[in-house]
Scaffold this motif. Structure first.
Motif, PDB file in Angstrom:
ATOM      1  N   THR A 109       0.852  -1.188   0.000  1.00 43.27           N
ATOM      2  CA  THR A 109       0.000   0.000   0.000  1.00 43.27           C
ATOM      3  C   THR A 109       0.885   1.235   0.000  1.00 43.27           C
ATOM      4  O   THR A 109       1.823   1.338   0.794  1.00 43.27           O
ATOM      5  CB  THR A 109      -0.925   0.009   1.233  1.00 43.27           C
ATOM      6  N   ASP A 110       0.599   2.184  -0.863  1.00 42.75           N
ATOM      7  CA  ASP A 110       1.424   3.377  -1.002  1.00 42.75           C
ATOM      8  C   ASP A 110       0.938   4.506  -0.104  1.00 42.75           C
ATOM      9  O   ASP A 110      -0.239   4.563   0.252  1.00 42.75           O
ATOM     10  CB  ASP A 110       1.414   3.866  -2.452  1.00 42.75           C
ATOM     11  N   PRO A 111       1.832   5.437   0.248  1.00 42.20           N
ATOM     12  CA  PRO A 111       1.393   6.625   1.002  1.00 42.20           C
ATOM     13  C   PRO A 111       0.531   7.526   0.133  1.00 42.20           C
ATOM     14  O   PRO A 111       0.621   7.514  -1.101  1.00 42.20           O
ATOM     15  CB  PRO A 111       2.719   7.305   1.363  1.00 42.20           C
ATOM     16  N   GLY A 112      -0.322   8.320   0.768  1.00 38.75           N
ATOM     17  CA  GLY A 112      -1.203   9.238   0.052  1.00 38.75           C
ATOM     18  C   GLY A 112      -0.660  10.651  -0.030  1.00 38.75           C
ATOM     19  O   GLY A 112      -1.218  11.487  -0.731  1.00 38.75           O
ATOM     20  N   VAL A 113       0.422  10.910   0.690  1.00 36.54           N
ATOM     21  CA  VAL A 113       1.109  12.202   0.642  1.00 36.54           C
ATOM     22  C   VAL A 113       2.544  11.939   0.218  1.00 36.54           C
ATOM     23  O   VAL A 113       3.260  11.154   0.851  1.00 36.54           O
ATOM     24  CB  VAL A 113       1.077  12.912   2.010  1.00 36.54           C
ATOM     25  N   GLY A 114       2.974  12.569  -0.862  1.00 36.23           N
ATOM     26  CA  GLY A 114       4.331  12.362  -1.346  1.00 36.23           C
ATOM     27  C   GLY A 114       5.351  13.092  -0.490  1.00 36.23           C
ATOM     28  O   GLY A 114       5.177  14.269  -0.165  1.00 36.23           O
ATOM     29  N   VAL A 115       6.421  12.388  -0.110  1.00 32.73           N
ATOM     30  CA  VAL A 115       7.522  12.983   0.652  1.00 32.73           C
ATOM     31  C   VAL A 115       8.758  12.991  -0.244  1.00 32.73           C
ATOM     32  O   VAL A 115       9.108  11.969  -0.850  1.00 32.73           O
ATOM     33  CB  VAL A 115       7.801  12.206   1.949  1.00 32.73           C
ATOM     34  N   TYR A 116       9.414  14.138  -0.320  1.00 36.82           N
ATOM     35  CA  TYR A 116      10.540  14.328  -1.229  1.00 36.82           C
ATOM     36  C   TYR A 116      11.741  14.881  -0.467  1.00 36.82           C
ATOM     37  O   TYR A 116      11.592  15.729   0.408  1.00 36.82           O
ATOM     38  CB  TYR A 116      10.177  15.305  -2.356  1.00 36.82           C
ATOM     39  N   LEU A 117      12.912  14.384  -0.795  1.00 38.08           N
ATOM     40  CA  LEU A 117      14.161  14.901  -0.262  1.00 38.08           C
ATOM     41  C   LEU A 117      14.984  15.425  -1.432  1.00 38.08           C
ATOM     42  O   LEU A 117      15.422  14.651  -2.293  1.00 38.08           O
ATOM     43  CB  LEU A 117      14.933  13.809   0.486  1.00 38.08           C
ATOM     44  N   ALA A 157       1.963  17.205  -0.974  1.00 28.79           N
ATOM     45  CA  ALA A 157       3.378  16.864  -1.048  1.00 28.79           C
ATOM     46  C   ALA A 157       4.147  17.619   0.023  1.00 28.79           C
ATOM     47  O   ALA A 157       3.841  18.770   0.337  1.00 28.79           O
ATOM     48  CB  ALA A 157       3.942  17.188  -2.435  1.00 28.79           C
ATOM     49  N   ILE A 158       5.155  16.940   0.593  1.00 34.40           N
ATOM     50  CA  ILE A 158       6.051  17.531   1.576  1.00 34.40           C
ATOM     51  C   ILE A 158       7.466  17.413   1.025  1.00 34.40           C
ATOM     52  O   ILE A 158       7.952  16.303   0.786  1.00 34.40           O
ATOM     53  CB  ILE A 158       5.942  16.836   2.938  1.00 34.40           C
ATOM     54  N   SER A 159       8.109  18.540   0.794  1.00 34.20           N
ATOM     55  CA  SER A 159       9.444  18.565   0.189  1.00 34.20           C
ATOM     56  C   SER A 159      10.443  19.157   1.170  1.00 34.20           C
ATOM     57  O   SER A 159      10.241  20.259   1.685  1.00 34.20           O
ATOM     58  CB  SER A 159       9.437  19.393  -1.098  1.00 34.20           C
ATOM     59  N   VAL A 160      11.516  18.416   1.406  1.00 34.73           N
ATOM     60  CA  VAL A 160      12.604  18.867   2.276  1.00 34.73           C
ATOM     61  C   VAL A 160      13.812  19.155   1.397  1.00 34.73           C
ATOM     62  O   VAL A 160      14.219  18.326   0.574  1.00 34.73           O
ATOM     63  CB  VAL A 160      12.957  17.796   3.323  1.00 34.73           C
ATOM     64  N   TYR A 161      14.397  20.352   1.561  1.00 34.93           N
ATOM     65  CA  TYR A 161      15.553  20.756   0.772  1.00 34.93           C
ATOM     66  C   TYR A 161      16.730  21.029   1.705  1.00 34.93           C
ATOM     67  O   TYR A 161      16.616  21.804   2.661  1.00 34.93           O
ATOM     68  CB  TYR A 161      15.231  22.010  -0.047  1.00 34.93           C
TER      69      TYR A 161
END
Length: 738
Positions: A109-117, A157-161
């Protein structure tokens, strides 16, 4: 556009709230202004206030002033965002935005909110709770991001830079943190130019350690401890102003105590406990009944201690080339995950749910994006393609019997999976006038998944599900339409309609071949109107949004009877749709004399509809992890002190957050209900920006509120469980930049 009156209501709300603050603005000095935060939410650099998307952005300074150490410490300050743990027993993070997310950790099962690094999608929830080490900013995008992000961004989406290497000058930083339960975090960063203005390297490391705050009364073992090492490094080469290449890597090593489950109710007369208790009485053992209810929030009788171990690493190569009026960017990445953890569900010396989970996973991704301007610079466009290859193995051992009972029902379920994703996307924003713009975008996605399951009944030496292979694929076109109007330099209104999807999957806990089925993709369309404003000479920032989401084919884990055996099992399906309506308000005010206020508020109303017959969801139930009200209010007072120099400043900060009651599962039950609660965090610090040092005392959960980060009603099997959030923590931290 549905409910067109929302635009006017939102505008009135923003302007009315700002007017109420106007009386406090007169004491602000002329030099104080709210600074712009540059983001890349639309694959190009813009300020938050010019992006026609409901989003929040937090800078490195904001993180430090809140003593935030993990992404879960900060994203819940954004409107409409919730974070939950899972029953895996490790450090998984399940993110929900506006009622859409995924709490189940299983790899099918995949997450419903994309997390990006740094632009790289992180496919599994293990490792999703990123540590905020050497961070530039965090961006939280609310609502479907199906055009430019696409992959499982149906909720947002949650993006960490992270901070990039700087070839201009050498710099460094050290940080140390001491807190209750023997917390000791030590880390640092160093940035070194190799060739001035062309080549630089940056390296950071952090070790986090804390003794567990949970304890088993059976064997006196500690749980909920922390023992992690996080390292990141990057090499950046900029041979000309038109080109750069950045090679980066990160590694996280975890070897710590497992999370603690407490048992709040026990069903001594279920299909599991009846035969086990009969065996116990016949063999001089204690039956599993209310005597094993957990006596406190951080105490149980667990005898199973699998620990929480993980190694997560990744590499990334980013290439950027300015070809004159346009930029080509390539992000090539590989990530690898190995995890071994578990949870003592029954919280007793017996093995009625001593779950052990082993996961391995790796992924390769490639994204290529062309951004630029055309039509006399009136058109901003982004065109690109995306590819993801993922493969992995998940093994779940779940005993539901006394170890001594040869007839007990224990299972070992494995899923060997391979996933592929390919997508093409394009989006453009065209300025019809200097003030009025239209945005249109689309994304075509193709996903294919292959999974081989085996479910083995250990004590019976038989396969409940022999090795069985399933494959399925999904195609979807997602789109976004938006319009924005700049009423002035500091006031923008927008309206949008956007779609998103989350790919389907397989029932990875099947107990018979008949229940090893694929489930369909989720779909969502959100209609939104909002305003973004800077008022009173940029001393007040106020953003507001109203939205409605039509949420279809919701993927939900339910406890249903097996059609062959009649035994209750976990089944994943698409039992219902829902309608979610909400309002969000987010603001920042420089009140004056060193006082700053920030706040956010969310109202969510959700209702199930289109419920499939036999789904065991009631029309009156509410979506999981969706409180009706969530409010955050923070204040910081900064003032000069006569110590160490003219620029030495002290700062006092207090944060309050409130959430109304909500349920952790789709099947609402008193045993997965979290009542409303408030939390308070505080910080007192002193430091010098010129000398680069800061000393602070912090307090998290100041009033020691006991609340759950996960609940699960499993009384159809044996019990109801909770995972409790950490207790109050007081500590001291020191940072020094050079």
């Amino acid at each position: 556009m549905r409910d067109s009156g929302w635009f006017y209501l939102t505008s009135a709300l923003a302007l009315g709230t700002a007017s109420a603050a106007s009386a406090q603005m007169s004491s602000v000095s002329d030099g104080e202004r709210i600074e712009d935060i540059v983001v890349t939410a639309q694959k190009r650099e813009q300020t938050v206030q010019t992006v026609p998307i409901a989003m929040s952005a937090v800078t490195a300074n904001d993180l430090e002033r809140r003593s935030a150490t993990n992404i879960t410490d900060i994203v819940t300050k954004a409107p409409g965002v919730e974070v939950t743990t899972s029953s895996q027993g490790g450090s998984n993070a399940g993110f929900f935005i506006r009622g859409i997310g995924q709490f189940d950790f299983i790899a099918t099962t995949d997450p419903g909110v994309g997390v990006y690094l740094d632009g790289v999608y992180i496919a599994r929830t293990a490792g999703g709770a990123l540590d905020l080490l050497d961070i530039e900013r965090v961006e939280v995008l609310r609502g479907p991001q199906g055009t430019l992000f696409g992959k499982n961004a149906v909720g947002g989406a949650i993006s960490v830079y992270t901070l990039a290497p700087d070839a201009r000058e050498a710099s460094g930083k050290v940080v140390a943190r001491l807190g209750e339960n023997y917390r000791m975090d030590v880390g640092g960063m160093v940035n070194l130019p190799i060739v001035t203005d062309q080549l630089a390297v940056r390296f950071s490391a952090l070790t986090k350690n804390q003794r567990g705050y949970g304890r088993s009364l059976f064997d006196n073992q500690k749980t909920n401890g922390t023992d992690q090492l996080i390292m990141r490094g990057a090499l950046r080469w900029t041979p000309s102003p038109d080109f750069y290449a950045e090679l980066a890597g990160d590694w996280t090593h975890v070897d710590e105590q497992e999370k603690m489950a407490i048992v709040t109710a026990i069903n001594a007369n279920s299909f599991v406990t009846i035969p086990q208790n009969e065996f116990a009485v016949a063999n001089g053992l204690q039956p599993y009944d209310d005597r094993f209810l957990s006596p406190g929030s951080y105490r149980n009788f667990a005898g199973f201690h699998p620990g929480n171990k993980a190694d997560i690493w990744g590499t990334r190569l980013t290439l950027s080339w300015d070809i004159g009026g346009a930029e080509i960017k390539s992000i090539t990445a590989y990530r690898d995950l190995t995890s071994a953890t578990g949870l003592d569900f029954d919280a007793s010396p017996y093995a009625l749910g001593d779950q052990k989970v082993d996961d391995t996973q790796n992924q390769f991704s490639q994204e290529l994006v062309l951004t630029g301007k055309a039509v006399g610079d009136r058109l901003d466009y982004a065109i690109g393609g995306y590819y993801l290859r993922e493969k992995g193995f998940s093994g779940i051992y779940l005993p539901l019997s006394y170890a001594e009972n040869p007839d007990g029902f224990d299972t070992y379920t494995t899923n060997d999976f391979k996933n592929r994703t390919a997508a093409l996307f394009a989006q453009g924003t065209y300025k019809l006038t200097d003030a009025f713009s239209l945005t249109a975008g689309g994304r075509y996605s193709y996903e294919k998944k292959i999974d081989t399951i085996e479910t083995y009944a250990n004590k019976f030496f038989v396969d409940l599900v022999p090795p069985t292979r399933q494959s399925d694929s999904w195609k979807f076109f997602t789109w976004r339409l938006a319009m924005q109007y700049e009423l002035s330099r500091d006031l923008m209104a927008y309206a949008s309609a956007a779609t998103g999807f989350k790919s389907g999957g397989f029932n990875g806990r099947a107990q018979s071949v008949n229940t090893f089925l694929s489930f369909d993709q989720e779909k969502a369309i959100t209609y939104e109107a909002g305003v973004k404003s800077r008022l009173f000479d940029r001393r007040v920032q106020l953003n507001a949004a109203l939205f409605q989401t039509d949420y279809k084919n919701i993927q939900t884990t339910l406890n249903l009877p097996d059609p062959v055996t009649g035994v209750t099992i976990n089944v994943v399906g698409n039992p219902a749709g829902a309608r979610i309506r909400g309002a969000e308000l987010e603001g920042l005010a420089l009140v004056g004399d060193g006082l700053t206020l920030d706040f956010s508020a969310t109202y969510l109303d959700n209702k199930y509809r289109n419920i499939v017959a036999g789904a065991d969801i009631d029309a009156a139930d509410k979506l999981p992890d969706t409180p009706k009200w969530a409010v955050n209010l923070g204040g910081e007072y900064r003032f000069g002190v006569p110590l160490g120099g003219e620029d030495t400043m002290a700062a006092i900060r207090l944060d309050w957050s409130y959430k109304s009651s909500f349920y952790f599962n789709a099947q609402n039950s008193v045993y997965n209900l979290q009542k409303g609660y408030s939390l308070f965090n505080g910080r007192i610090g002193i430091g010098s920006e010129a000398d680069g040092w800061n000393l602070a005392f912090y307090g998290k959960n100041l009033f020691d509120k006991r609340y759950a980060t996960h609940k699960e009603d499993l009384l159809a099997f044996v019990y109801a469980i909770e995972l409790i959030a950490p207790p109050r923590e007081l500590g001291i931290e020191f940072t020094k930049s050079f």
